[in-house]
Design a protein around this motif. Structure first.
Motif: not given
Ligand code: FAD
Length: 388
Positions: A304-309
């Protein structure tokens, strides 16, 4: 908690390293000083299954994880730093957002060409007056029957001298909700590409100008309201930038370590001077610490997409570590490190750019601070308070 790769990841890393050693290491120095996109490397990597690692097999990818793509960057960069840009293009760059949100017709048209290494895509996001304040972008897309009419300019787009297809951030309407993106082919009437300029790294970029450029409505990638998705895709791009920063730092570290073991001054190898040993210890602490943050962001994202933080904290750490280590490596290697006979100065120049590109260190720290204080800090100038 396990800090080691799985057996499959180790095997994959070894395979990629062998390929890089056999096919890419011999031309590494020359390739680093060529500003144009290395299509020969892209075609070779396509044959090796190194483009589209995280895309499904159904789409022409390998069905792997983001961590696999990070491993590929690390192993390729260890032998040929410049070739890691091809791993970036084929796995982390705008291709990833395109593959995630593109329509079946758009993918049928371009994804195969991109994954075969015959075509490269460039991202047009930044404008002369919209850099860190990206949502100030003004490039407009106005509906006109079955077309959108694009007007505006973009700057600093990587791969723009060689790209055939451009993912352009546009404004369909006012506010953040009005931002989306379109796909524009190089030859589209009304789209003109300026003469190449160069970054400090020697990479070339061109100004992109749109003047009543008519793009078919089916080329819209993300319509109004698409900005959040765009940024989610862009966090993958940021992780590629993160991984290359770290890998280039490690390349420079290894070159300096080898040099310090063989270069003698005052009748002793450099590595016997404590002043240099402590530099190496500090460099190892920076690299290993940043690497754990990179792996956390990539492993948690999986496909998936990585977390922004986690992306922000990993990118800030790797951008800083990569540059500081490459800079020290130049120092340790003296005039040779500062010369184009080695790739250490190249690694220093490249890592410097990633402290600015794709979310500068300062903007990442703003994002990290928001997490720390659990509130949003609006960077915009506030309108003057109404007089009482
Ligand atoms: C190597 C490289 C590759 C790039 N590739 C692409 C690409 O492919 N496509 C594309 O569209 N763009 C690309 N860019 C452009 C990049 O995205 C911008 O440079 C970046 O967003 C910063 O914008 P700016 O350069 O206009 O700096 P500005 O936004 O003008 O910022 C100038 C300085 O002020 C700081 N600053 C700004 N606002 C704040 C704030 N609120 N708090 C603290 N500090 C702040 C910044 O961190 C920076 O140090 C690339 C840039 C580089 C260097």
């Amino acid at each position: 908690m396990d800090f080691d790769f799985t057996a499959e990841q180790k095997q994959f890393a070894e395979q990629v390293r062998r390929f890089a050693r056999d096919h890419l290491a011999p031309g590494a120095l020359k390739r680093a000083h060529d500003p144009r996109f290395p299509f020969d490397v892209a075609r070779l990597m396509a044959q090796q299954g190194l483009l589209g690692i995280t895309l499904s097999q159904h789409e022409g990818g390998q069905g792997g994880t983001l961590m696999d793509a990070v491993i590929a960057i690390e192993q390729i960069a260890a032998e040929c730093p410049r070739s890691a840009d091809v791993v970036q293009f084929g796995n982390f760059g705008p291709i990833r957002t395109f593959a995630e949100y593109g329509t079946p017709a758009q993918k049928a048209r371009w994804l195969g060409e991109l994954l075969s290494g015959r075509m490269v895509m460039s991202l047009g996001m930044t404008e002369p007056d919209a850099g860190s304040a990206l949502t100030d972008l003004t490039t407009s897309a106005r509906a006109d029957g079955a077309y959108y009419v694009i007007n505006g300019s973009k700057v600093f787009s990587t791969f723009s001298p060689d790209a055939q297809i451009f993912l352009i951030y546009v404004r369909f309407g006012p506010g953040v909700g009005g931002i989306g993106s379109v796909l524009v082919e190089r030859e589209t009437p009304g789209f003109s590409i300026g003469a190449p300029s160069a970054f400090m790294s020697d990479e070339a970029w061109c100004e992109l100008h749109f003047k009543d450029c008519r793009v078919p409505a089916e080329n819209v990638l993300l319509g109004p309201g698409g900005f959040k998705k765009q940024m989610a895709g862009f966090n993958v791009e940021r992780l590629g930038n993160t991984a290359r920063s770290l890998a280039y730092g490690r390349y420079a570290f290894n070159a300096a370590r080898d040099y310090a073991m063989t270069r003698e001054q005052f009748g002793r190898p450099l590595c016997e001077f404590q002043g240099l040993q402590w530099k190496f210890a500090d460099m190892a602490i920076k690299l290993d610490g940043a690497q754990l943050l990179l792996y956390r962001a990539a492993a948690n994202a999986d496909r998936g997409m990585p977390s922004a933080y986690e992306t922000a904290i990993a990118k800030a750490a790797c951008n800083q570590a990569g540059f500081e280590v490459a800079n020290e490596a130049v120092q340790i290697m003296g005039a040779l490190g500062y010369s184009r006979e080695t790739l250490v100065e190249y690694c220093m120049r490249r890592t410097r750019g990633w402290m600015i590109a794709g979310g500068s260190i300062e903007m990442l720290k703003n994002r990290i601070a928001e997490q720390i204080f659990d509130r949003r800090f609006d960077q915009r100038k506030r309108p003057p308070a109404a007089a009482e």
